[in-house]
Design an enzyme around this catalytic site. Structure first.
Site, short mmCIF file in Angstrom:
data_model
loop_
_atom_site.label_atom_id
_atom_site.label_comp_id
_atom_site.label_asym_id
_atom_site.label_seq_id
_atom_site.Cartn_x
_atom_site.Cartn_y
_atom_site.Cartn_z
N PHE A 22 -9.13 4.51 5.40
CA PHE A 22 -9.75 5.12 6.56
C PHE A 22 -10.91 4.24 7.05
O PHE A 22 -11.58 3.58 6.26
CB PHE A 22 -10.29 6.51 6.22
CG PHE A 22 -9.21 7.55 6.04
CD1 PHE A 22 -7.90 7.33 6.42
CD2 PHE A 22 -9.52 8.78 5.47
CE1 PHE A 22 -6.93 8.30 6.26
CE2 PHE A 22 -8.55 9.76 5.30
CZ PHE A 22 -7.25 9.52 5.69
N GLU A 73 2.48 -1.00 8.14
CA GLU A 73 2.52 -2.03 7.10
C GLU A 73 3.86 -2.76 7.11
O GLU A 73 3.92 -3.99 6.96
CB GLU A 73 2.27 -1.40 5.73
CG GLU A 73 2.23 -2.43 4.61
CD GLU A 73 1.90 -1.83 3.25
OE1 GLU A 73 1.54 -2.60 2.34
OE2 GLU A 73 2.00 -0.60 3.09
N HIS A 108 0.86 -1.19 0.00
CA HIS A 108 0.00 0.00 0.00
C HIS A 108 0.89 1.24 0.00
O HIS A 108 0.67 2.16 -0.79
CB HIS A 108 -0.92 -0.02 1.21
CG HIS A 108 -1.97 1.03 1.23
ND1 HIS A 108 -2.84 1.23 0.18
CD2 HIS A 108 -2.29 1.96 2.16
CE1 HIS A 108 -3.66 2.24 0.47
NE2 HIS A 108 -3.34 2.70 1.65
N LYS A 162 3.28 4.23 -5.52
CA LYS A 162 2.77 5.56 -5.20
C LYS A 162 3.85 6.64 -5.24
O LYS A 162 3.54 7.82 -5.28
CB LYS A 162 2.06 5.54 -3.85
CG LYS A 162 0.74 4.77 -3.85
CD LYS A 162 0.04 4.87 -2.52
CE LYS A 162 -1.31 4.16 -2.52
NZ LYS A 162 -1.19 2.69 -2.47
#
Length: 408
Positions: free
Chosen positions: A396, A314, A303, A332
């Site tokens: 979230f 993580e 992630h 990302k």
């Protein structure tokens, strides 16, 4: 239909800040060049940069008659879905439409449309509001419009689990196929929330990187100097089929979706549980579902948001589950965080990594956080043999979703 068995991934479609289409997106992600840049639409804001899809012209790609009645998040989704269907070799004129489902992930819906129409109402009163407001802003409409576009008449739904939405959608699609409810499911996620109020909200939360002097260096997954994520937009779509269906039509199987796990932290609205127990639970559930051991995993597409809390949480969970240290990456650093679309973009990248046996680098990783004891790929593409990979997404509300993919 017989429940169970592997699910075939037969098509991919991508629209990302790294490019429009799978080839352009993958080339940019492999290149490791960050896409974050000053965003004219955010001028004057404390955080004035983002990762937008470059050169996206909805009128040209979809036709003006179609584009004018859809929010941007549906524009992105339709382009990705059309590419994925074409890539799969399926012909919507020939499939049994009642056996084709659509499951898409989305977090925010048509926020651009809502904001524009709210402004119109303030200026002109109710007569200034478009009759298209509701069908343009609805979160569910992305799945509905994909179905309309290709004639898919099977189960049709949208999953909303914040930044895990697309991964939840792909996992849900797998369950529809394993249960024999569908032969084909168009699954993925889309997001286009780069509006001033949304970015202001993330800024006020302290979730975004504040590197306004260096946007390109702002998204720094697993780096010791990370300070938040960079907001992005995009879409990713995978065509999933029952393996028997794919084989019967002699389709090219790009990868196999073999496991899915999900959990809730039940801890905090926006912060991950620092123990990482929920993350670990979702990963172990996915491995159990796949019928494999942790040691069988060669690669993890993390992630990796570049937020201080997410990356450490993580990282610790991955270290506990995978002590043999498989390669880890976060795309990302290149694409930014596309929220509800991120999981589909990353699942598609995981498929491509398995196919090509190449792991893209984690952009902007210059000094890995010493508390994150992982083999994070950085500095360039790593070529390695791999058969099984995991793709993580967390959101979230403590939402955790994990996919296990295997080479075809």
């Amino acid at each position: 239909m017989t429940p169970g068995g592997d699910v075939a991934v037969t098509g991919l479609g991508l629209v990302t800040p790294a490019g429009i289409g799978v080839l352009e997106s993958w080339r940019g992600i492999l290149g490791g060049v960050p896409t974050a840049a000053v965003d004219p639409e955010l001028e004057g804001m404390p955080v004035d940069f983002s990762c937008r899809v470059p050169g996206f012209d909805a009128d040209e790609l979809l036709g003006r008659r179609t584009a004018w009645r859809l929010d941007r998040y549906v524009h992105l989704a339709l382009v990705a879905a059309r590419e994925a269907i074409l890539d799969s070799g399926l012909d919507p004129r020939e499939w049994d439409s009642t056996r084709v489902g659509v499951v898409m992930g989305n977090a925010l819906g048509g926020v651009r449309t809502f904001e524009e129409q709210h402004s119109a109402m303030l200026r002109e009163g109710t007569k200034g509001v478009s009759p298209m407001l509701i069908p343009m802003m609805g979160i569910n409409m992305v799945a509905g419009y994909i179905a309309i576009d290709c004639g898919a008449q099977g189960p049709n739904l949208v999953t909303t689990t914040a930044c895990a939405s697309a991964t939840t959608a792909i996992g849900t699609a797998r369950e529809l196929l394993r249960a024999g409810r569908c032969d084909i499911v168009i699954a993925g996620g889309a997001e286009a929330g780069l509006t001033r109020p949304v970015v202001a909200g993330f800024t006020r939360m302290g979730a975004l990187s504040g590197r306004v002097a260096d946007p390109a260096g702002a998204s720094r997954p697993f780096d010791g100097d990370r300070d938040g994520f960079v907001a992005a937009e995009g879409a990713g779509v995978l065509i999933l089929e029952r393996m028997e269906h794919a084989r019967a039509r002699r389709a090219r199987v790009r990868a196999r979706l073999v496991g899915y796990g999900a959990s809730a932290d039940a801890h905090h609205a926006t912060a991950p549980d620092p123990t990482g127990d929920g993350v670990e639970q979702a990963i172990r559930m996915a491995l159990l579902d796949a019928g494999i051991g942790a040691v069988d995993v060669d690669h993890v597409n993390a992630h990796g948001t570049a937020t201080p809390l997410n990356d450490i949480t993580e990282g610790r969970a991955l270290r506990r589950v995978f002590p043999h240290r498989p390669s880890v990456t976060s795309v990302k650093g290149v694409t930014g965080h596309a929220l509800g679309a991120a999981g589909a973009i990353e699942a598609a990248c995981t498929v491509l990594s398995l196919e090509e046996e190449r792991v893209p680098p984690t952009a902007n990783l210059e000094r890995q956080d010493p508390d994150i004891d992982l083999d994070v790929v950085a500095g360039g593409v790593r070529e390695e043999r791999m058969s099984v990979a995991v793709s993580n997404s967390f959101g979230f509300g403590g939402q955790n979703a994990v996919l296990v993919l295997a080479a075809a």
